[in-house]
Scaffold this active site. Structure first.
Site, PDB file in Angstrom:
ATOM      1  N   ASP A   1       0.856  -1.192   0.000  1.00  0.00           N
ATOM      2  CA  ASP A   1       0.000   0.000   0.000  1.00  0.00           C
ATOM      3  C   ASP A   1       0.887   1.236   0.000  1.00  0.00           C
ATOM      4  OD1 ASP A   1      -2.711   1.197   0.185  1.00  0.00           O
ATOM      5  OD2 ASP A   1      -1.904   2.025   2.038  1.00  0.00           O
TER       6      ASP A   1
ATOM      7  N   GLU B   1       0.832   5.759   0.461  1.00  0.00           N
ATOM      8  CA  GLU B   1       0.145   7.022   0.716  1.00  0.00           C
ATOM      9  C   GLU B   1       0.798   8.069  -0.175  1.00  0.00           C
ATOM     10  OE1 GLU B   1      -2.563   7.323   2.405  1.00  0.00           O
ATOM     11  OE2 GLU B   1      -2.509   5.301   3.258  1.00  0.00           O
TER      12      GLU B   1
ATOM     13  N   HIS C   1      -4.188  11.078   5.474  1.00  0.00           N
ATOM     14  CA  HIS C   1      -3.030  10.401   6.050  1.00  0.00           C
ATOM     15  C   HIS C   1      -2.344  11.144   7.191  1.00  0.00           C
ATOM     16  CE1 HIS C   1      -0.564  13.176   3.723  1.00  0.00           C
ATOM     17  NE2 HIS C   1      -1.070  12.736   2.585  1.00  0.00           N
TER      18      HIS C   1
ATOM     19  N   HIS D   1      -5.344   6.911   7.574  1.00  0.00           N
ATOM     20  CA  HIS D   1      -4.743   5.935   6.678  1.00  0.00           C
ATOM     21  C   HIS D   1      -3.233   5.913   6.889  1.00  0.00           C
ATOM     22  CE1 HIS D   1      -8.098   5.219   3.597  1.00  0.00           C
ATOM     23  NE2 HIS D   1      -8.626   5.889   4.597  1.00  0.00           N
TER      24      HIS D   1
ATOM     25  N   ASP E   1      -2.529  -0.210   6.660  1.00  0.00           N
ATOM     26  CA  ASP E   1      -3.490  -0.647   5.642  1.00  0.00           C
ATOM     27  C   ASP E   1      -3.032  -1.942   4.980  1.00  0.00           C
ATOM     28  OD1 ASP E   1      -4.920   1.554   6.287  1.00  0.00           O
ATOM     29  OD2 ASP E   1      -4.709   2.581   4.373  1.00  0.00           O
TER      30      ASP E   1
END
Length: 238
Positions: free
Chosen positions: A7, A9, A57, A152, A157
């Protein structure tokens, strides 16, 4: 089989307009077991995050200012993911950013460094058509706690998605056992030559049968039907 749940960001939604990766989180799965050999890094994007992304985030420009640039972590990331199956939720989004970062470094697209990329959003839509299939929705559906997910984060995640993926793919495609890779010791009898009288059959206890039925009931509920283990009921010897 080595799989990496990945994942990212980012500073915004569009790598073509200059948005950059600010965090990468990866979780390793080997033979359907979490190994704890994870990869995680924050990245200095050399630009501010958009207001909407920052609200998601929470990684400020000040926090990221002393973190390594993507060029400094690219080699380590590639060494970590090389040759593995990569599992991403909504893969086109993350791949778009990874490819943009690699292009800046003169490297081939991300997918060319790995075995394959699997998209859990596509898988979830096939399993649960017409339903919400965000990561939060899938956590709720599969009973995975995400109460600690207030913002997040790439590693958090990825950890949640790893659990979702293992729950979502818990079914087995084949009930047959592959004995092709079993090597016999010198002098040992072939499997088909073992006398039936030498086979010891240990029958399940009533408690074990009850636990087995409870597990099947749980699987039936998750797949909203009959799980594969009920497809061909075992014959009970008289």
């Amino acid at each position: 089989m080595r799989q990496i749940v990945l994942d990212t960001e980012t500073t915004g939604l569009n790598p073509r307009s200059g948005d950059r990766i600010i965090e990468v989180g990866c979780v390793e799965i080997v033979n359907r077991r979490l190994t704890g050999n994870n990869f995680h890094t924050y990245i200095n994007p050399e630009r501010d995050s958009e207001e909407g992304a920052l609200a998601v985030h929470g990684l400020t420009t000040e926090f990221l200012s002393d973190k390594p640039k993507f060029a400094e972590i690219a080699g380590e990331l590639l060494d970590y993911v090389r040759g593995a199956e990569i599992i991403i939720h909504n893969a086109p989004f993350d791949l778009g950013f990874l490819d943009a970062e690699f292009e800046r470094l003169g490297l081939p697209p991300f997918a060319q460094h790995v075995e394959q990329v699997s998209d859990t959003l596509v898988q979830a839509k096939e399993l649960h058509p017409g339903k919400r299939n965000s990561l939060d929705a899938l956590c709720d559906r599969y009973g995975i706690s995400n109460a600690h997910r207030t913002l997040h984060g790439a590693l958090l995640d990825a950890e949640l998605l790893a659990e979702v993926y293992l729950a979502m793919t818990r079914g087995q495609n084949s009930l047959s056992m592959d004995l092709g890779g079993i090597e016999q010791e010198a002098g040992a009898a072939a499997v088909e030559d073992v006398p039936l009288g030498d086979i010891v059959v240990l029958r399940a206890t009533e408690d074990e049968l009850a636990e087995h039925e409870a597990l099947l009931d749980k699987l039936d509920k998750e797949v909203k039907g009959s799980c594969v283990w009920r497809a061909q009921p075992a014959e009970i010897a008289s």
